[in-house]
Design a protein around this motif. Structure first.
Motif, PDB file in Angstrom:
ATOM      1  N   PHE A  56       0.811  -1.214   0.000  1.00 14.91           N
ATOM      2  CA  PHE A  56       0.000   0.000   0.000  1.00 14.91           C
ATOM      3  C   PHE A  56       0.852   1.275   0.000  1.00 14.91           C
ATOM      4  CE2 PHE A  56      -3.112  -3.178   1.359  1.00 14.91           C
ATOM      5  CZ  PHE A  56      -4.115  -2.902   0.443  1.00 14.91           C
ATOM      6  N   ARG A  57       2.015   1.236   0.636  1.00  8.32           N
ATOM      7  CA  ARG A  57       2.917   2.396   0.588  1.00  8.32           C
ATOM      8  C   ARG A  57       3.389   2.633  -0.842  1.00  8.32           C
ATOM      9  NH1 ARG A  57       7.910   2.459  -0.082  1.00  8.32           N
ATOM     10  NH2 ARG A  57       8.332   0.354   0.703  1.00  8.32           N
ATOM     11  N   GLU A  58       3.836   1.566  -1.492  1.00  7.57           N
ATOM     12  CA  GLU A  58       4.311   1.691  -2.875  1.00  7.57           C
ATOM     13  C   GLU A  58       3.192   2.122  -3.820  1.00  7.57           C
ATOM     14  OE1 GLU A  58       7.152   1.736  -4.449  1.00  7.57           O
ATOM     15  OE2 GLU A  58       8.373   1.343  -2.681  1.00  7.57           O
ATOM     16  N   MET A  59       2.005   1.597  -3.620  1.00 10.55           N
ATOM     17  CA  MET A  59       0.884   1.986  -4.467  1.00 10.55           C
ATOM     18  C   MET A  59       0.647   3.493  -4.366  1.00 10.55           C
ATOM     19  SD  MET A  59      -3.073   0.616  -4.429  1.00 10.55           S
ATOM     20  CE  MET A  59      -2.538  -1.066  -4.281  1.00 10.55           C
ATOM     21  N   GLU A  60       0.663   3.989  -3.151  1.00 10.03           N
ATOM     22  CA  GLU A  60       0.450   5.430  -2.955  1.00 10.03           C
ATOM     23  C   GLU A  60       1.612   6.243  -3.522  1.00 10.03           C
ATOM     24  OE1 GLU A  60      -1.472   8.272   0.365  1.00 10.03           O
ATOM     25  OE2 GLU A  60       0.012   6.847   1.116  1.00 10.03           O
ATOM     26  N   GLU A  61       2.841   5.787  -3.332  1.00  8.72           N
ATOM     27  CA  GLU A  61       4.002   6.513  -3.842  1.00  8.72           C
ATOM     28  C   GLU A  61       4.035   6.549  -5.369  1.00  8.72           C
ATOM     29  OE1 GLU A  61       7.597   4.871  -2.205  1.00  8.72           O
ATOM     30  OE2 GLU A  61       7.104   5.512  -0.168  1.00  8.72           O
ATOM     31  N   GLU A  62       3.564   5.479  -6.011  1.00 10.09           N
ATOM     32  CA  GLU A  62       3.674   5.390  -7.465  1.00 10.09           C
ATOM     33  C   GLU A  62       2.452   5.868  -8.227  1.00 10.09           C
ATOM     34  OE1 GLU A  62       5.317   1.758  -8.910  1.00 10.09           O
ATOM     35  OE2 GLU A  62       7.185   2.109  -7.821  1.00 10.09           O
ATOM     36  N   ILE A  63       1.251   5.634  -7.695  1.00 13.17           N
ATOM     37  CA  ILE A  63       0.055   6.037  -8.440  1.00 13.17           C
ATOM     38  C   ILE A  63      -0.858   6.968  -7.650  1.00 13.17           C
ATOM     39  CG2 ILE A  63       0.184   3.952  -9.845  1.00 13.17           C
ATOM     40  CD1 ILE A  63      -2.437   3.039  -8.408  1.00 13.17           C
ATOM     41  N   GLY A  64      -0.383   7.431  -6.493  1.00 10.03           N
ATOM     42  CA  GLY A  64      -1.090   8.458  -5.756  1.00 10.03           C
ATOM     43  C   GLY A  64      -2.313   8.009  -4.977  1.00 10.03           C
ATOM     44  N   THR A  65      -2.545   6.718  -4.877  1.00  7.48           N
ATOM     45  CA  THR A  65      -3.672   6.236  -4.089  1.00  7.48           C
ATOM     46  C   THR A  65      -3.346   4.892  -3.472  1.00  7.48           C
ATOM     47  OG1 THR A  65      -6.056   5.789  -4.060  1.00  7.48           O
ATOM     48  CG2 THR A  65      -4.842   5.038  -6.002  1.00  7.48           C
ATOM     49  N   LYS A  66      -3.960   4.628  -2.343  1.00  6.14           N
ATOM     50  CA  LYS A  66      -3.915   3.292  -1.751  1.00  6.14           C
ATOM     51  C   LYS A  66      -5.344   2.809  -1.504  1.00  6.14           C
ATOM     52  CE  LYS A  66      -2.846   5.087   2.860  1.00  6.14           C
ATOM     53  NZ  LYS A  66      -1.907   4.987   3.974  1.00  6.14           N
ATOM     54  N   GLN A  67      -6.269   3.439  -2.208  1.00  6.11           N
ATOM     55  CA  GLN A  67      -7.679   3.077  -2.101  1.00  6.11           C
ATOM     56  C   GLN A  67      -7.948   1.822  -2.927  1.00  6.11           C
ATOM     57  OE1 GLN A  67      -9.841   4.673   0.006  1.00  6.11           O
ATOM     58  NE2 GLN A  67      -7.931   5.641   0.637  1.00  6.11           N
ATOM     59  N   ALA A  68      -7.635   0.680  -2.342  1.00  3.34           N
ATOM     60  CA  ALA A  68      -7.763  -0.599  -3.036  1.00  3.34           C
ATOM     61  C   ALA A  68      -7.897  -1.700  -2.000  1.00  3.34           C
ATOM     62  CB  ALA A  68      -6.550  -0.843  -3.918  1.00  3.34           C
ATOM     63  N   GLU A  69      -8.335  -2.844  -2.470  1.00  2.84           N
ATOM     64  CA  GLU A  69      -8.413  -4.006  -1.596  1.00  2.84           C
ATOM     65  C   GLU A  69      -7.679  -5.170  -2.247  1.00  2.84           C
ATOM     66  OE1 GLU A  69     -12.568  -6.129  -2.237  1.00  2.84           O
ATOM     67  OE2 GLU A  69     -12.809  -3.939  -2.116  1.00  2.84           O
ATOM     68  N   ILE A  70      -7.073  -5.994  -1.418  1.00  6.20           N
ATOM     69  CA  ILE A  70      -6.374  -7.174  -1.917  1.00  6.20           C
ATOM     70  C   ILE A  70      -7.407  -8.238  -2.284  1.00  6.20           C
ATOM     71  CG2 ILE A  70      -4.801  -9.063  -1.320  1.00  6.20           C
ATOM     72  CD1 ILE A  70      -3.381  -7.039   0.576  1.00  6.20           C
ATOM     73  N   VAL A  71      -7.297  -8.750  -3.506  1.00  2.00           N
ATOM     74  CA  VAL A  71      -8.156  -9.834  -3.973  1.00  2.00           C
ATOM     75  C   VAL A  71      -7.459 -11.170  -3.740  1.00  2.00           C
ATOM     76  CG1 VAL A  71      -9.287 -10.847  -6.002  1.00  2.00           C
ATOM     77  CG2 VAL A  71      -9.260  -8.352  -5.705  1.00  2.00           C
ATOM     78  N   ALA A  72      -6.172 -11.241  -4.066  1.00  2.00           N
ATOM     79  CA  ALA A  72      -5.414 -12.486  -3.934  1.00  2.00           C
ATOM     80  C   ALA A  72      -3.924 -12.174  -3.897  1.00  2.00           C
ATOM     81  CB  ALA A  72      -5.736 -13.415  -5.101  1.00  2.00           C
ATOM     82  N   GLU A  73      -3.165 -13.177  -3.482  1.00  2.00           N
ATOM     83  CA  GLU A  73      -1.716 -13.064  -3.406  1.00  2.00           C
ATOM     84  C   GLU A  73      -1.082 -14.250  -4.132  1.00  2.00           C
ATOM     85  OE1 GLU A  73       1.740 -12.837   0.081  1.00  2.00           O
ATOM     86  OE2 GLU A  73      -0.371 -12.824   0.642  1.00  2.00           O
ATOM     87  N   TYR A  74      -0.076 -13.974  -4.938  1.00  2.00           N
ATOM     88  CA  TYR A  74       0.694 -15.047  -5.567  1.00  2.00           C
ATOM     89  C   TYR A  74       1.376 -15.820  -4.435  1.00  2.00           C
ATOM     90  CZ  TYR A  74       3.701 -17.297  -9.049  1.00  2.00           C
ATOM     91  OH  TYR A  74       4.336 -18.220  -9.842  1.00  2.00           O
TER      92      TYR A  74
END
Length: 156
Positions: A56-74
């Motif tokens: 979530f930190r990287e998501m916010e740093e790269e695309i300006g939002t962390k408004q998301a939910e995890i669906v699955a993990e590899y």
């Protein structure tokens, strides 16, 4: 493992539009430093940082939002080597070992690439089968493995 063989711990994300699973459109962004290179958002995991925290930190740093939910993990770490041109600037790392997540943007997520340290110049949402046609050649085997896993799980 010698320093020459060291892999940087990294988190990466396949970001689906808020219309998922009705529509399966994947976010892909064009790097602003490597010409016509498109990729999934990703970034290093800081020492002591939990993987999901880094996501979530990287998501916010790269695309300006962390408004998301995890669906699955590899289910495992997956690695790749940097091409020689990139490896020079990434020393002491030989490549990256990544933990991948499939995430869905919230409807109110506001993507903004004009972040503190912009990495991308533009973005678009593409169909699952289009992703591999426009991504960096050295990342294709990893992308293909992760996408195929999520396809096999019925998620893509």
């Amino acid at each position: 493992m010698s320093v020459k063989e060291k892999y940087r711990p990294n988190v990466a994300m396949i970001i689906m539009s808020h219309e998922y699973p009705k529509q399966k459109q994947i976010f892909i962004a064009q790097r602003n430093d490597l010409g016509d290179i498109w990729q999934f958002p990703q970034g290093g995991i800081d020492e002591g940082e939990e993987v999901k925290e880094a996501l979530f930190r990287e998501m916010e740093e790269e695309i300006g939002t962390k408004q998301a939910e995890i669906v699955a993990e590899y289910p495992e770490w997956i690695s790749y080597d940097f091409p020689p041109k990139i490896a020079k600037s990434m020393k002491p790392y030989k490549g990256q070992t990544q933990r991948y997540f499939l995430v869905k943007l919230h409807k109110d997520a506001d993507i903004n690439l004009d972040t503190k340290h912009p990495e991308f110049s533009s973005y678009k949402f593409v169909g699952v089968d289009e992703v591999l046609d426009i991504t960096a050649h050295f990342k294709k085997p990893v992308y293909e493995s992760v996408i195929n896993y999520f396809k096999d799980e019925g998620l893509l």
